[in-house]
Design a protein around this motif. Structure first.
Motif, PDB file in Angstrom:
ATOM      1  N   GLY A 415      13.254  -2.232  25.195  1.00 16.09           N
ATOM      2  CA  GLY A 415      14.448  -3.053  25.219  1.00 16.09           C
ATOM      3  C   GLY A 415      15.348  -2.887  26.414  1.00 16.09           C
ATOM      4  N   THR A 416      15.608  -1.638  26.855  1.00 15.69           N
ATOM      5  CA  THR A 416      16.571  -1.453  27.924  1.00 15.69           C
ATOM      6  C   THR A 416      16.079  -2.041  29.247  1.00 15.69           C
ATOM      7  N   ILE A 417      14.782  -1.889  29.515  1.00 15.80           N
ATOM      8  CA  ILE A 417      14.246  -2.430  30.765  1.00 15.80           C
ATOM      9  C   ILE A 417      14.212  -3.947  30.723  1.00 15.80           C
ATOM     10  N   THR A 418      13.716  -4.515  29.635  1.00 20.42           N
ATOM     11  CA  THR A 418      13.673  -5.971  29.539  1.00 20.42           C
ATOM     12  C   THR A 418      15.075  -6.556  29.522  1.00 20.42           C
ATOM     13  N   LEU A 419      16.017  -5.847  28.913  1.00 17.97           N
ATOM     14  CA  LEU A 419      17.397  -6.313  28.901  1.00 17.97           C
ATOM     15  C   LEU A 419      17.953  -6.358  30.317  1.00 17.97           C
ATOM     16  N   ALA A 420      17.791  -5.264  31.061  1.00 23.00           N
ATOM     17  CA  ALA A 420      18.309  -5.223  32.425  1.00 23.00           C
ATOM     18  C   ALA A 420      17.665  -6.297  33.289  1.00 23.00           C
ATOM     19  N   THR A 421      16.349  -6.481  33.126  1.00 27.85           N
ATOM     20  CA  THR A 421      15.653  -7.505  33.897  1.00 27.85           C
ATOM     21  C   THR A 421      16.155  -8.893  33.541  1.00 27.85           C
ATOM     22  N   SER A 422      16.331  -9.145  32.258  1.00 29.26           N
ATOM     23  CA  SER A 422      16.825 -10.445  31.821  1.00 29.26           C
ATOM     24  C   SER A 422      18.211 -10.718  32.388  1.00 29.26           C
ATOM     25  N   LEU A 423      19.035  -9.684  32.459  1.00 28.62           N
ATOM     26  CA  LEU A 423      20.374  -9.857  32.999  1.00 28.62           C
ATOM     27  C   LEU A 423      20.317 -10.265  34.465  1.00 28.62           C
ATOM     28  N   VAL A 424      19.438  -9.609  35.216  1.00 28.02           N
ATOM     29  CA  VAL A 424      19.352  -9.914  36.639  1.00 28.02           C
ATOM     30  C   VAL A 424      18.739 -11.289  36.862  1.00 28.02           C
ATOM     31  N   MET A 425      17.638 -11.581  36.162  1.00 22.88           N
ATOM     32  CA  MET A 425      16.951 -12.849  36.364  1.00 22.88           C
ATOM     33  C   MET A 425      17.776 -14.013  35.850  1.00 22.88           C
ATOM     34  N   GLY A 426      18.639 -13.737  34.882  1.00 21.96           N
ATOM     35  CA  GLY A 426      19.461 -14.814  34.344  1.00 21.96           C
ATOM     36  C   GLY A 426      20.787 -14.965  35.045  1.00 21.96           C
ATOM     37  N   GLU A 427      21.023 -14.146  36.072  1.00 19.91           N
ATOM     38  CA  GLU A 427      22.310 -14.188  36.759  1.00 19.91           C
ATOM     39  C   GLU A 427      22.439 -15.486  37.559  1.00 19.91           C
ATOM     40  N   ARG A 428      23.556 -16.125  37.466  1.00 12.53           N
ATOM     41  CA  ARG A 428      23.789 -17.361  38.207  1.00 12.53           C
ATOM     42  C   ARG A 428      25.280 -17.513  38.471  1.00 12.53           C
ATOM     43  N   ARG A 429      25.601 -18.231  39.506  1.00 17.09           N
ATOM     44  CA  ARG A 429      26.994 -18.469  39.850  1.00 17.09           C
ATOM     45  C   ARG A 429      27.496 -19.712  39.122  1.00 17.09           C
ATOM     46  N   MET A 430      28.629 -19.568  38.465  1.00 17.27           N
ATOM     47  CA  MET A 430      29.219 -20.703  37.766  1.00 17.27           C
ATOM     48  C   MET A 430      29.986 -21.575  38.767  1.00 17.27           C
ATOM     49  N   PRO A 431      30.008 -22.884  38.550  1.00 16.21           N
ATOM     50  CA  PRO A 431      30.710 -23.778  39.490  1.00 16.21           C
ATOM     51  C   PRO A 431      32.229 -23.717  39.331  1.00 16.21           C
ATOM     52  N   TYR A 432      32.716 -22.904  38.425  1.00 13.02           N
ATOM     53  CA  TYR A 432      34.162 -22.807  38.222  1.00 13.02           C
ATOM     54  C   TYR A 432      34.510 -21.391  37.786  1.00 13.02           C
ATOM     55  N   ARG A 433      35.791 -21.044  37.888  1.00 11.11           N
ATOM     56  CA  ARG A 433      36.287 -19.745  37.428  1.00 11.11           C
ATOM     57  C   ARG A 433      37.589 -19.956  36.665  1.00 11.11           C
ATOM     58  N   TYR A 434      37.716 -19.246  35.538  1.00 11.06           N
ATOM     59  CA  TYR A 434      38.936 -19.352  34.738  1.00 11.06           C
ATOM     60  C   TYR A 434      40.076 -18.576  35.400  1.00 11.06           C
ATOM     61  N   PRO A 435      41.294 -18.901  35.054  1.00 12.74           N
ATOM     62  CA  PRO A 435      42.440 -18.130  35.568  1.00 12.74           C
ATOM     63  C   PRO A 435      42.331 -16.673  35.124  1.00 12.74           C
ATOM     64  N   GLU A 436      42.705 -15.763  35.997  1.00 12.61           N
ATOM     65  CA  GLU A 436      42.588 -14.331  35.726  1.00 12.61           C
ATOM     66  C   GLU A 436      43.785 -13.821  34.936  1.00 12.61           C
ATOM     67  N   GLU A 437      43.525 -12.929  33.975  1.00 15.00           N
ATOM     68  CA  GLU A 437      44.583 -12.288  33.206  1.00 15.00           C
ATOM     69  C   GLU A 437      44.127 -10.871  32.875  1.00 15.00           C
ATOM     70  N   HIS A 438      45.075  -9.964  32.744  1.00 14.63           N
ATOM     71  CA  HIS A 438      44.763  -8.557  32.555  1.00 14.63           C
ATOM     72  C   HIS A 438      45.211  -8.087  31.182  1.00 14.63           C
ATOM     73  N   PRO A 439      44.263  -7.964  30.210  1.00 18.05           N
ATOM     74  CA  PRO A 439      44.633  -7.389  28.910  1.00 18.05           C
ATOM     75  C   PRO A 439      44.939  -5.908  29.075  1.00 18.05           C
ATOM     76  N   ILE A 440      45.691  -5.347  28.114  1.00 20.13           N
ATOM     77  CA  ILE A 440      46.035  -3.939  28.158  1.00 20.13           C
ATOM     78  C   ILE A 440      44.836  -3.110  27.706  1.00 20.13           C
ATOM     79  N   VAL A 441      44.399  -2.172  28.536  1.00 17.93           N
ATOM     80  CA  VAL A 441      43.251  -1.338  28.239  1.00 17.93           C
ATOM     81  C   VAL A 441      43.684   0.115  28.220  1.00 17.93           C
ATOM     82  N   GLY A 442      43.239   0.851  27.192  1.00 12.42           N
ATOM     83  CA  GLY A 442      43.536   2.264  27.119  1.00 12.42           C
ATOM     84  C   GLY A 442      44.876   2.573  26.482  1.00 12.42           C
TER      85      GLY A 442
END
Length: 442
Positions: A415-442
């Motif tokens: 699973g871990t290898i196929t998962l990592a491979t799927s992530l890389v092979m499925g990577e694509r650039r979206m034609p748009y980006r949402y507005p950025e916001e910073h939730p509180i972490v930690g």
């Protein structure tokens, strides 16, 4: 037109096919000394454990199976180890080939990864290195068992070969019911096996890099440097911790001499990261050493290796990410290189999914059995990480519990290898980006 099968899916289906074939062969009458075929669950569990190079068993390998059955098991974990090394390496090349030429050349230049040449030559190189290491270890073990332990040469040769193949593939299978505890004081037996599963667990990309640039560490890839540094830290830290926790334990290292304690402490530290062999009774270890095993088993070995776990490089990338965030740096850096954002996301994803699987497996077994929580956690992590070490409860689990371990072994190995491979092979650039916001972490 036939649909092209996704490489990650092809690897998964291939391993499933080998597991089924192995189970059918182990159910043959010839696979057992008495001529009676093994029950389906026993055969299937053994086949999954062998192909996933885990080493967890519900029966004693040396007495339950005939020589034919043991040969089948050895072939299964040879295929599982060699097949995964080859598949992981070739999938990495496929990932590079799926990108544009400019991106591929940039990736090769920056990471000094494997070339874009003939994939068949890559498979041959993996095969040659595997057979060379296993042959050398088998020869040393055979001579030692024959000359030093009085075994008949035929028995010494078979034991040497079986344990050499098992060691390099990090399979953890042994034809002895006590694994390697009978050789706890024999450095000429333990050191070759130790070397075997360390080499097999480093990963072929690292071995390839070292083979090409052994005398020029400055030009090693970032992956090689992270894997070697992480492996060294884990080995030494684990060695010191085991030595500290088990030095006076009368049921483990206590009765041994100082030199034997040092040897076995290092062996235990290295074996915890998925080899599956043990020189002391795992159930007799202190609670502190069990907790140490949780961590070492979960991390495992190198990427594209015969070892399991979430992998050393994954944890190294996450550690660097934490260090960069603590220092307020915008980039994650190591050895004069910047770690890509996609690698950081993949590391987080692999860690989170691995943790979720372990939690779910633990909850399932706690629901099914009355065993102590610490033993259940140990067994679950050992299955997911394909470490194969056990506190002795695997054979006592109900059928449903053994099925849970089967799934964990399979997902942890594939699973871990196929998962990592799927992530890389499925990577694509979206034609748009949402507005950025910073939730509180930690």
């Amino acid at each position: 037109m036939h649909a092209i099968l996704h490489p990650a899916r092809a690897v998964t289906l291939s391993f499933l096919a080998v597991i089924v074939l192995g189970a059918l062969l182990l159910m043959l009458p010839q696979a057992r000394p008495g001529g009676a075929g093994a029950p389906l669950l026993v055969a299937f569990f053994t086949s999954v454990s062998a192909v996933c190079v885990t080493g967890l068993v519900t029966v004693d390998t040396g007495t339950y199976w005939s020589t034919f059955g043991q040969v089948i098991i050895m072939l299964l974990f040879q295929i599982g180890g060699f097949g995964m090394m080859t598949a992981a390496t070739l999938l990495g090349l496929m990932v590079n080939r799926s990108a544009r030429l400019r991106t591929r050349l940039m990736t090769q230049t920056e990471t000094r990864s494997l070339g874009l040449g003939d994939v068949h030559s890559v498979a041959r190189l993996v095969l040659y290195m595997t057979l060379a290491c296993q042959s050398a270890i088998a020869l040393v073990l055979t001579l030692r068992l024959g000359l030093g332990h009085g075994l008949a040469w035929r028995d010494a040769a078979w034991s040497g070969l079986f344990h050499a193949v098992s060691a390099f593939n990090n399979a953890g299978f042994s034809i002895h019911p006590d694994s390697l505890t009978r050789y706890a004081g024999d450095a000429l037996i333990l050191l070759p096996i130790l070397l075997g599963f360390i080499l097999g667990g480093i990963g072929f990309p690292v071995l390839h890099d070292l083979r090409m640039r052994l005398r020029d560490p400055r030009h090693w890839s970032l992956h090689t440097k992270l894997t070697l540094a992480g492996t060294l830290v884990l080995l030494l830290a684990g060695f010191v911790a085991v030595l500290l926790f088990e030095w006076g334990n009368p049921r483990t290292l206590g009765p041994l001499g100082a030199g034997e304690k040092i040897l076995n402490s290092f062996f235990i530290s290295a074996a915890a990261r998925t080899s599956g062999f043990n020189t002391v009774d795992i159930a007799a270890l202190t609670q502190e050493t069990w907790a140490l095993h949780y961590l070492l088993m979960f991390i495992g070995g190198g990427s594209a290796s015969t070892a399991g776990g979430v992998k050393v490089a994954t944890v190294a990338v996450l550690f660097l990410l934490v260090v960069a965030e603590a220092r307020g740096h915008s980039d994650t850096e190591a050895f004069g290189r910047r770690v890509g954002a996609s690698a950081q996301r993949q590391a987080v994803t692999v860690l989170v999914i691995g943790s979720i699987l372990i939690v779910l497996g633990t909850l399932a077994l706690l629901r099914m059995t009355d065993f102590p929580t610490d033993q259940i956690i140990f067994e679950v992590i050992a299955a997911f990480s394909t470490a194969g070490l056990s506190t002795g409860i695997t054979a006592q689990l109900p059928v449903a519990g053994q099925l849970v371990l089967l799934l964990l072994m399979f997902f942890g190995r594939v699973g871990t290898i196929t998962l990592a491979t799927s992530l890389v092979m499925g990577e694509r650039r979206m034609p748009y980006r949402y507005p950025e916001e910073h939730p509180i972490v930690g």
